[in-house]
Design a protein around this motif. Structure first.
Motif, PDB file in Angstrom:
ATOM      1  N   ALA A  58      -4.540  -4.588  -2.559  1.00 27.66           N
ATOM      2  CA  ALA A  58      -4.652  -3.332  -2.452  1.00 27.66           C
ATOM      3  C   ALA A  58      -5.766  -2.812  -3.369  1.00 27.66           C
ATOM      4  CB  ALA A  58      -3.164  -2.665  -2.811  1.00 27.66           C
ATOM      5  N   PHE A  59      -6.129  -1.578  -3.084  1.00 32.25           N
ATOM      6  CA  PHE A  59      -7.013  -0.744  -4.080  1.00 32.25           C
ATOM      7  C   PHE A  59      -6.508  -0.760  -5.449  1.00 32.25           C
ATOM      8  CE2 PHE A  59      -8.625   3.486  -5.836  1.00 32.25           C
ATOM      9  CZ  PHE A  59      -9.852   3.110  -5.726  1.00 32.25           C
ATOM     10  N   ASN A  60      -7.443  -0.948  -6.425  1.00 32.82           N
ATOM     11  CA  ASN A  60      -7.248  -0.942  -7.598  1.00 32.82           C
ATOM     12  C   ASN A  60      -6.479  -2.374  -8.062  1.00 32.82           C
ATOM     13  OD1 ASN A  60      -8.707   1.053  -9.020  1.00 32.82           O
ATOM     14  ND2 ASN A  60      -7.115   2.442  -8.904  1.00 32.82           N
ATOM     15  N   SER A  79       0.980  -1.194   0.180  1.00 28.45           N
ATOM     16  CA  SER A  79       0.034   0.062   0.088  1.00 28.45           C
ATOM     17  C   SER A  79       0.745   1.279   0.070  1.00 28.45           C
ATOM     18  CB  SER A  79      -0.820   0.045   1.393  1.00 28.45           C
ATOM     19  OG  SER A  79      -0.250  -0.128   2.399  1.00 28.45           O
ATOM     20  N   ASN A 127       0.827   2.718  -3.165  1.00 24.82           N
ATOM     21  CA  ASN A 127      -0.509   2.770  -3.885  1.00 24.82           C
ATOM     22  C   ASN A 127      -1.217   3.727  -2.953  1.00 24.82           C
ATOM     23  OD1 ASN A 127      -3.293   1.647  -3.759  1.00 24.82           O
ATOM     24  ND2 ASN A 127      -2.421   0.520  -5.227  1.00 24.82           N
ATOM     25  N   ASN A 128      -1.196   4.824  -3.247  1.00 17.27           N
ATOM     26  CA  ASN A 128      -2.113   6.054  -2.756  1.00 17.27           C
ATOM     27  C   ASN A 128      -2.899   6.797  -3.823  1.00 17.27           C
ATOM     28  OD1 ASN A 128      -3.343   7.318  -0.625  1.00 17.27           O
ATOM     29  ND2 ASN A 128      -1.299   8.389   0.000  1.00 17.27           N
ATOM     30  N   PRO A 129      -4.168   6.124  -3.947  1.00 11.75           N
ATOM     31  CA  PRO A 129      -5.060   6.793  -5.038  1.00 11.75           C
ATOM     32  C   PRO A 129      -5.248   8.058  -4.955  1.00 11.75           C
ATOM     33  CG  PRO A 129      -6.188   5.535  -3.723  1.00 11.75           C
ATOM     34  CD  PRO A 129      -4.782   5.111  -2.885  1.00 11.75           C
TER      35      PRO A 129
END
Lengths: 123, 562
Positions: A114-116, A4, A7-9
């Motif tokens: 993680a996101f996406n 993460s 991975n910081n949208p």
């Protein structure tokens, strides 16, 4: 979630539902919401003096009873709990190995992506 | 007839799940609750599936106004839990889920105490596998503790029912009341499963140790079945008002400082049970309606909260508040569902908690139980503190943990959204729930007084939260465990055990020494008699012999007189 970190949208990548809550990160907006709650509380408090409520228990009918109970009971419970923690808190491995407190949840029972990344082939 | 009763359908399905290929298992979990619900509706009100065994009437399917709502909500909960666990491939959990739901339904529909006992133990044996299924040493140990306490409850129930049968000659499960040792034992058995104060620790110990999906299942059944049995057997038993008040209050403090969010929910569940127990204790029609309504809505919002925390755990691997925060960005659906659950438990108007909790609180003040009434009002504020604010705030907002997990899987989202919808639906249309309560409902939850007082409680509690956060008095979330009454059997007993063993061994040795000493002394005495110069080996004269024989005969004669 080791992945993460990189991975910081950005806000634009988030779903509309998540964006609808991004105001919670702005301290000025949060401040305004708090003032809003305070204003509502004040209104409810004043209303209590103007309108007659049904009451069965002693003091229940006293104007401001519920407002005061809400504030004081909340404070008492939270502060009392803090005091209690001073007495009863122990390190996480206190009951180890006969408890799950210090154990991590088995990774096989989770799907930590993680996101996406949830469009991974196996998902 | 009996084969088509809801509990047997569930049991049959659970056996079936063990036998079929993996791809059929999850669908069976989804279909079975519908079959169960259909069975309940098809049989309708009445006493069905009566079996006569050795002169005992075993009533397996008593559907009346009290058991019906519990049966319905158990089927709904089983469906939602099955949907939530759609991804689970672990056959142990799938079998246990169906078996456990079936056993709980069996308990609710049992018309006599023997049948109740069978299902009572069945819930213990089936549910423990949801804890074992975590397959870690800690979970194994926790599962054993859980099983020991649950089985103990069953043993007490058995002892109680035998005494009760001896006293009354009846095993019918109706209103028992605290009238004899037997009914007291049954009361304590129910109290263990209902998590009375000091009998409650199994709940907070076991629920956070189960699997993610297992906890959702556990939260619905055992405790609500116990509430049902209390309502059936002990309605109007005044001591329950005080037990329930204590339950509702003391758990609040533990919930506020607990770090593991699933344990927070377990404490908060215990507090909500307190409301229901007070309702049973008051025992008026309004109060019992409140108990059933609150059990119904609390199954739903508690499942919802356990689901949302479980979804977070599924994606991040932890349910510790100290490790979470700021997840709203990437898990917004879970967050909104969590807020709905939080608002339901804090009795926000238009949500399920509001229309069920107020029945009990009003019943308390109308019947003059002012202390209990105040305890419940304070416990409502407590629910805002430990669940409604704490769980969403420290998970989805607050301090950003930097974690950016993906949203919960589709099937979990669907399960959560349906549950959230039900919470809102019941809140907006309370008539739908009121229609299936045991007594006819003449109650209007949305009066001006109710709404305004509840809003005052909520707003001022929120203000107190903001104030305490501002001045830094709100306890932060740290990695700690907190001691509770279970310390007595988990630590103190363990420490004291060697000393107890040593003491018992010392007493045993001393007793044996004394016995051996006595034995040795009597042997010497005997050998003295029998030695060549002893009395027995001596040559006796005729006179002496005759005297002895006469004495013996007289003695026998005297004995025969009586």
């Amino acid at each position: 979630m080791k992945k993460s970190a990189q991975n910081n949208p950005t806000n634009a990548q988030l779903t509309p539902l998540a964006r609808a809550f991004s105001w919670t990160e702005s301290s000025t907006v949060v401040q305004r919401v708090i003032y809003g709650v305070a204003a509502l509380s004040a209104l409810l408090f004043v209303l209590d003096f103007l309108i007659h409520r049904h009451a069965y228990a002693p003091y229940e009918g006293t104007p401001g009873f519920y407002a005061l109970t809400g504030f004081l009971a909340f404070s008492f419970i939270v502060l009392g709990a803090s005091a209690l923690r001073w007495l009863i808190a122990r390190p996480e491995n206190y009951y180890a190995p006969d408890s799950v407190d210090a154990e991590s949840y088995p990774e096989s029972g989770t799907e930590q992506i993680a996101f996406n990344q949830d469009k991974a082939p196996d998902a | 007839m009996m084969a088509f009763s809801a509990p047997i359908i569930f049991l049959f399905a659970s056996v079936l799940v063990a036998c079929v290929p993996a791809r059929f298992r999850a669908p069976i979990l989804l279909i079975t609750p519908f079959a169960g619900l259909a069975s309940i509706l098809w049989f309708g009100m009445g006493t069905h599936a009566v079996v006569s065994v050795q002169g005992f009437e075993l009533i397996f399917y008593r559907i009346d106004t009290l058991s019906f709502p519990f049966g319905v909500v158990f089927c709904i909960a089983a469906f939602l839990a099955g949907l939530y666990a759609w991804h689970v491939r672990d056959v142990v959990q799938q079998v246990a889920t169906l078996g456990y739901a079936g056993a709980a339904l069996g308990g609710v529909f049992a018309g006599d105490l023997i049948t109740l006992f069978i299902w009572w133990e069945a819930t213990a044996i089936t549910s423990v596998f949801l804890i074992f299924a975590r397959r870690t040493p800690g979970a194994m140990a926790t599962g054993m503790r859980y099983l020991i306490i649950q089985v103990l409850s069953g043993v007490l129930l058995l002892a109680g029912l035998l005494l009760h049968f001896y006293d009354t000659g009846s095993t019918t499960f109706g209103n028992l009341g605290l009238v004899s040792l037997g009914t007291w034992l049954i009361f304590i058995a129910f109290g263990i499963k209902c998590a009375f104060p000091f009998l409650h620790n199994w709940l907070q110990d076991a629920y956070p140790a189960a699997t993610i999906t297992g906890t959702v299942v556990l939260s619905a059944f055992t405790t609500k079945m116990a509430v049902y049995t209390l309502a059936r057997g002990y309605a109007g038993t005044e001591v329950l008002v005080y037990i329930g008040s204590v339950m509702a209050i003391f758990t609040l403090f533990f919930a506020v400082i607990e770090n593991d969010l699933r344990r927070v929910l377990a404490y908060s569940l215990n507090s909500q049970l307190g409301f229901m127990v007070v309702g049973v204790g008051i025992g008026t029609e309004l109060a019992l309606n409140g108990t059933v309504a609150h059990a119904f809505s609390s199954v739903l919002y508690k499942s919802l909260l356990f689901m949302t925390v479980g979804a977070v755990m599924y994606r991040t691997g932890t349910s510790k508040a100290s490790e979470l925060g700021g997840l709203y960005r990437t898990m917004p659906v879970t967050m909104v569902c969590c807020l709905v659950g939080a608002m339901s438990i804090s009795a926000f108007p238009l949500l399920s908690g509001f229309i069920s909790k107020s029945l009990i609180i009003d019943a308390a003040s109308k019947k003059g139980y002012y202390l209990a009434w105040f305890a419940l009002v304070a416990a409502s504020v407590g629910a805002i503190a430990h669940t409604a604010i704490k769980i969403p705030f420290f998970t989805f907002f607050g301090h950003d943990s930097g974690k950016r997990p993906a949203e919960a899987p589709r099937h979990m989202q669907l399960a959560m959204v349906i549950t959230a919808f039900l919470c809102v639906f019941i809140g907006v249309f309370p008539g739908t729930l009121y229609a299936i309560l045991p007594y006819s409902v003449d109650y209007q939850p949305y009066t001006f007084s109710h709404v305004i007082t509840q809003m005052q409680l909520l707003c001022f509690a929120l203000l107190a939260f903001v104030y305490l956060m501002k001045v830094g008095l709100h306890p932060n979330q740290i990695r700690r465990v907190n001691l509770d009454a279970d310390w007595v059997y988990r630590k103190a007993a363990a420490v004291a055990l060697p000393a107890i063993v040593a003491a018992v061994a010392a007493v045993n040795r001393r007793a044996r020494d004394v016995a051996m000493d006595g034995l040795k002394r009597s042997m010497t005495r005997l050998s003295q008699f029998a030695s060549p110069s002893g009395l027995l080996a001596d040559i006796w004269g005729v006179n002496a012999m005759v005297s002895v024989v006469v004495a013996l005969m007289l003695a026998i004669l005297a004995l025969n007189l009586f």
